[in-house]
Design an enzyme around this catalytic site. Structure first.
Site, PDB file in Angstrom:
ATOM      1  N   HIS A  61       1.431  -7.132   9.515  1.00 42.55           N
ATOM      2  CA  HIS A  61       0.011  -6.830   9.678  1.00 42.55           C
ATOM      3  C   HIS A  61      -0.864  -8.042   9.370  1.00 42.55           C
ATOM      4  O   HIS A  61      -0.515  -8.858   8.538  1.00 42.55           O
ATOM      5  CB  HIS A  61      -0.392  -5.692   8.741  1.00 42.55           C
ATOM      6  N   LYS A  70      -4.042 -11.969   0.640  1.00 35.16           N
ATOM      7  CA  LYS A  70      -3.541 -10.908  -0.240  1.00 35.16           C
ATOM      8  C   LYS A  70      -2.720 -11.505  -1.380  1.00 35.16           C
ATOM      9  O   LYS A  70      -1.897 -12.387  -1.162  1.00 35.16           O
ATOM     10  CB  LYS A  70      -2.628  -9.944   0.530  1.00 35.16           C
ATOM     11  N   TYR A 130      -2.186  -4.670  -4.050  1.00 34.08           N
ATOM     12  CA  TYR A 130      -2.680  -5.806  -3.267  1.00 34.08           C
ATOM     13  C   TYR A 130      -4.096  -6.100  -3.724  1.00 34.08           C
ATOM     14  O   TYR A 130      -4.941  -5.211  -3.721  1.00 34.08           O
ATOM     15  CB  TYR A 130      -2.841  -5.461  -1.788  1.00 34.08           C
ATOM     16  N   ASP A 166       3.648   0.028  14.012  1.00 31.48           N
ATOM     17  CA  ASP A 166       4.586  -1.078  13.812  1.00 31.48           C
ATOM     18  C   ASP A 166       5.673  -1.091  14.880  1.00 31.48           C
ATOM     19  O   ASP A 166       6.113  -2.150  15.317  1.00 31.48           O
ATOM     20  CB  ASP A 166       5.196  -1.019  12.424  1.00 31.48           C
TER      21      ASP A 166
END
Length: 185
Positions: A61, A70, A130, A166
Site C-alpha cells: 500500500h 510510517k 503505525y 490486494d
C-alpha cells in the site's frame, strides 16, 4: 537506540532501548528529539492500530499524491514487514527491504514517503502500531501487486489471506509514471 541501515536511503530499522526486568519492560515507541537526531520526522499526524490473523498479507500500500511515511511497531506477535521504493526518479527504484518485526525483538521500521508498504503475519496473529506523517487520504489510497515479479519480494512460504483490493492490485509496470511518487527536492 540503535539504527540499522537497509541499503535503501531513508528506509531504516530502529532498535529502541528496552528497559526490562522480571516484571516486564518499558520502551519509547517514539521521541521527537531522539528520532530527529537520526533524521526521522519530528512529528506525526496520525496513529493507527492494526490487528491481523494468522496468514494475513496486507499490501503493498501507498498514498499518492498525498504521500505518507510510517513508523511501524509490533505490539503483539510477529510480522515480515516490507517496503519498496516506488519513487520513479530514485536510484533505488523497485528495490525492497524486508525485516521481521515482533513484540519480542522490539524493532521498528521507518518507511519514508514514496515507498509502498506491506507485511505478512508470522505465527498466530499480530497487533501493530503505525505512526503516520500525514493523515489517511482515501483519494490518494493506492496499492501495488504484492507478488509483482519485477519487484520480486521474497515473502515467507505459505498460503496468504488477501483482501480483494490486494488481490486485484496492479503491477508497478502497469502504473503510469505520473501516478507514482518522486524524490523530494
Amino acid at each position: 537506540m540503535k539504527l540499522i541501515e537497509t541499503g535503501i536511503p531513508g528506509l531504516v530499522i530502529i532498535e529502541p532501548k528496552v528497559h526490562g526486568d522480571s516484571r516486564g519492560f518499558f520502551k519509547e515507541l517514539w521521541n521527537a528529539s531522539r528520532y530527529a537526531s537520526i533524521k526521522l520526522p519530528e512529528s506525526f499526524r496520525q496513529s493507527n492500530v492494526s490487528s491481523s490473523q494468522a496468514g494475513v498479507l496486507r499490501g503493498l500500500h501507498y498514498q499518492f499524491p498525498n504521500e505518507q511515511g510510517k513508523l511501524v511497531s509490533v505490539l503483539k506477535g510477529r510480522i515480515f514487514d516490507v517496503a519498496v521504493d516506488i519513487r520513479v526518479d530514485s536510484p533505488t527504484f523497485k528495490q525492497w527491504a524486508g525485516v521481521e518485526l515482533s513484540a519480542e525483538n522490539h524493532r521498528q521500521l521507518y518507511v519514508p514517503e514514496g515507498f509502498a508498504h506491506g507485511f505478512c503475519v508470522l505465527g498466530d496473529g499480530a497487533l501493530m502500531n503505525y505512526l503516520c506523517t500525514t493523515e489517511f487520504d482515501a483519494s490518494s489510497d493506492a496499492a501495488l501487486a504484492w507478488d509483482d515479479p519485477d519487484i520480486a519480494v521474497k515473502w515467507p512460504e505459505g498460503e496468504f489471506n488477501l483482501s480483494d483490493k490486494d488481490r486485484q492490485a496492479p503491477k508497478l509496470g502497469d502504473i503510469a509514471p505520473e501516478n507514482l511518487p518522486r524524490m523530494a527536492l
